[in-house]
Motif scaffolding. Structure first.
Motif, mmCIF file in Angstrom:
data_model
loop_
_atom_site.group_PDB
_atom_site.id
_atom_site.type_symbol
_atom_site.label_atom_id
_atom_site.label_comp_id
_atom_site.label_asym_id
_atom_site.label_seq_id
_atom_site.Cartn_x
_atom_site.Cartn_y
_atom_site.Cartn_z
ATOM 1 N N HIS A 1 0.839 -1.356 -0.165
ATOM 2 C CA HIS A 1 -0.135 -0.218 0.240
ATOM 3 C C HIS A 1 0.761 1.221 0.181
ATOM 4 O O HIS A 1 0.199 2.483 0.110
ATOM 5 C CB HIS A 1 -0.985 0.123 1.239
ATOM 6 N N HIS A 2 2.124 1.224 -0.152
ATOM 7 C CA HIS A 2 3.014 2.131 0.053
ATOM 8 C C HIS A 2 2.756 3.230 -1.237
ATOM 9 O O HIS A 2 2.609 4.375 -0.777
ATOM 10 C CB HIS A 2 4.414 1.909 -0.190
ATOM 11 N N GLU A 3 2.490 2.752 -2.354
ATOM 12 C CA GLU A 3 2.208 3.766 -3.383
ATOM 13 C C GLU A 3 0.962 4.385 -3.386
ATOM 14 O O GLU A 3 0.864 5.617 -3.668
ATOM 15 C CB GLU A 3 2.599 3.046 -4.956
ATOM 16 N N ALA A 4 -0.228 3.636 -2.901
ATOM 17 C CA ALA A 4 -1.464 4.234 -2.770
ATOM 18 C C ALA A 4 -1.297 5.345 -1.687
ATOM 19 O O ALA A 4 -1.852 6.419 -1.632
ATOM 20 C CB ALA A 4 -2.446 3.358 -2.452
ATOM 21 N N PHE A 5 -0.708 5.172 -0.418
ATOM 22 C CA PHE A 5 -0.635 6.098 0.347
ATOM 23 C C PHE A 5 0.364 7.408 0.019
ATOM 24 O O PHE A 5 -0.040 8.529 0.319
ATOM 25 C CB PHE A 5 0.056 5.352 1.758
ATOM 26 N N LYS A 6 1.341 7.094 -0.800
ATOM 27 C CA LYS A 6 2.163 8.213 -1.296
ATOM 28 C C LYS A 6 1.302 9.085 -2.188
ATOM 29 O O LYS A 6 1.353 10.425 -1.954
ATOM 30 C CB LYS A 6 3.077 7.673 -2.205
ATOM 31 N N GLN A 7 0.346 8.417 -2.915
ATOM 32 C CA GLN A 7 -0.668 9.296 -3.843
ATOM 33 C C GLN A 7 -1.386 9.971 -3.199
ATOM 34 O O GLN A 7 -1.783 11.197 -3.459
ATOM 35 C CB GLN A 7 -1.098 8.271 -4.829
ATOM 36 N N LEU A 8 -2.011 9.375 -2.125
ATOM 37 C CA LEU A 8 -3.140 10.054 -1.367
ATOM 38 C C LEU A 8 -2.542 11.280 -0.573
ATOM 39 O O LEU A 8 -3.359 12.267 -0.585
ATOM 40 C CB LEU A 8 -3.873 9.137 -0.427
ATOM 41 N N ARG A 9 -1.355 11.066 -0.182
ATOM 42 C CA ARG A 9 -0.828 12.305 0.664
ATOM 43 C C ARG A 9 -0.412 13.351 -0.328
ATOM 44 O O ARG A 9 -0.469 14.536 0.049
ATOM 45 C CB ARG A 9 0.513 11.711 1.268
ATOM 46 N N LEU A 10 -0.330 13.161 -1.696
ATOM 47 C CA LEU A 10 -0.033 14.039 -2.699
ATOM 48 C C LEU A 10 -1.311 14.469 -3.022
ATOM 49 O O LEU A 10 -1.223 15.655 -3.794
ATOM 50 C CB LEU A 10 0.868 13.476 -3.802
ATOM 51 N N GLY A 11 -2.439 14.276 -2.735
ATOM 52 C CA GLY A 11 -3.729 14.520 -2.955
ATOM 53 C C GLY A 11 -4.159 14.279 -4.381
ATOM 54 O O GLY A 11 -4.933 14.814 -5.143
#
Length: 201
Positions: free
Chosen positions: A185-195
Motif C-alpha cells: 500500500h506504499h504507493e497508494a498512501f504516497k499518492q493520497l498524501r500528494l492529493g
C-alpha cells in the motif's frame, strides 16, 4: 477524499471523514464486536467492515495501532494459606483481543482492495490535540468528545459509544501520520498524501 478512522476495541469507534464535507456531515459511530469467544468477535468485526466496504469504499483506513506487548497489572487477592492479602500480577484479556481485532480489520481492508495503515496512539493524539497536550485525570476520551462537539460532529447518543466514536475522529484526522503501512500500500498512501484522489481498487 474519504478516510475511515478506526479506534479498535470490543466497541470499535469509526469515523467516515469525507474531506469534501464539513465535519457536521461526517458519519461517526461505534460498532460492538459480538461473539462468545475471541475468534467469533474478530469475525464479527470483519463481516461488518466487509458489508460497509461493499456500500461505501474509503480511500484509506487509519487504524489505531494496538499495543505490541502485554502488560501485567498488580492485583490484591486473599491467600487462604497465608491468611492475608497478597499481590499477584494479572493480564487484562482485552490486551490479547485488540491485536486480533486490528488484524481482522486490516484483512477486511486488504480483501476489499483498500489501502490501510496503523497510527500509534501517541502520534495521532499529538497531531490532533497538539504536542504537549495532556488531559486532566489521564482521561483521553473526554477531550475527544469535546473536540468533536466543537466541530459540530454528530456522535452516538450512548456515552460509551460517543467516547469511542470521538477518538475515531482523531485517528481519521491524523491518517497521514500512519507509520506502519504494508509495502503493498506504499504507493497508494504516497499518492493520497500528494492529493491524487481515489486510489482504492
Amino acid at each position: 477524499m474519504l478516510i475511515l478512522g478506526l479506534d479498535i476495541a470490543t466497541s470499535t469507534g469509526a469515523c467516515w471523514m469525507d474531506t469534501a464535507l464539513p465535519p457536521s456531515l461526517w458519519r461517526c459511530l461505534a460498532v460492538g464486536a459480538e461473539g462468545e469467544f475471541a475468534e467469533a468477535k474478530t469475525g464479527d468485526l470483519a463481516i461488518y467492515l466487509n458489508e460497509e466496504f461493499f456500500r461505501t469504499r474509503p480511500d484509506f483506513v487509519a487504524i489505531e495501532m494496538p499495543r505490541r506487548d502485554v502488560a501485567a497489572y498488580p492485583k490484591q487477592v486473599f491467600d487462604p494459606k497465608l491468611g492475608r492479602m497478597k499481590t499477584i500480577y494479572t493480564v487484562n484479556a482485552d490486551q490479547l483481543l485488540l491485536p486480533a481485532l486490528a488484524a481482522s480489520a486490516s484483512a477486511a481492508c486488504d480483501l476489499a482492495g483498500i489501502p490501510w495503515g496503523m497510527v500509534h496512539q501517541k502520534t495521532w493524539r499529538a497531531a490532533y490535540y497538539g504536542k504537549g497536550f495532556k488531559p486532566s485525570g489521564d482521561d483521553w476520551k473526554a477531550p475527544a468528545v469535546e473536540r468533536a462537539e466543537l466541530q459540530g460532529i454528530r456522535l452516538p447518543r450512548e456515552k460509551k459509544a460517543q467516547r469511542d466514536a470521538a477518538e475515531a475522529v482523531g485517528i481519521a484526522s491524523a491518517w497521514m501520520k500512519c507509520s506502519q503501512i504494508p509495502e503493498r500500500h506504499h504507493e497508494a498512501f504516497k499518492q493520497l498524501r500528494l492529493g491524487s484522489g481515489r486510489v482504492a481498487a
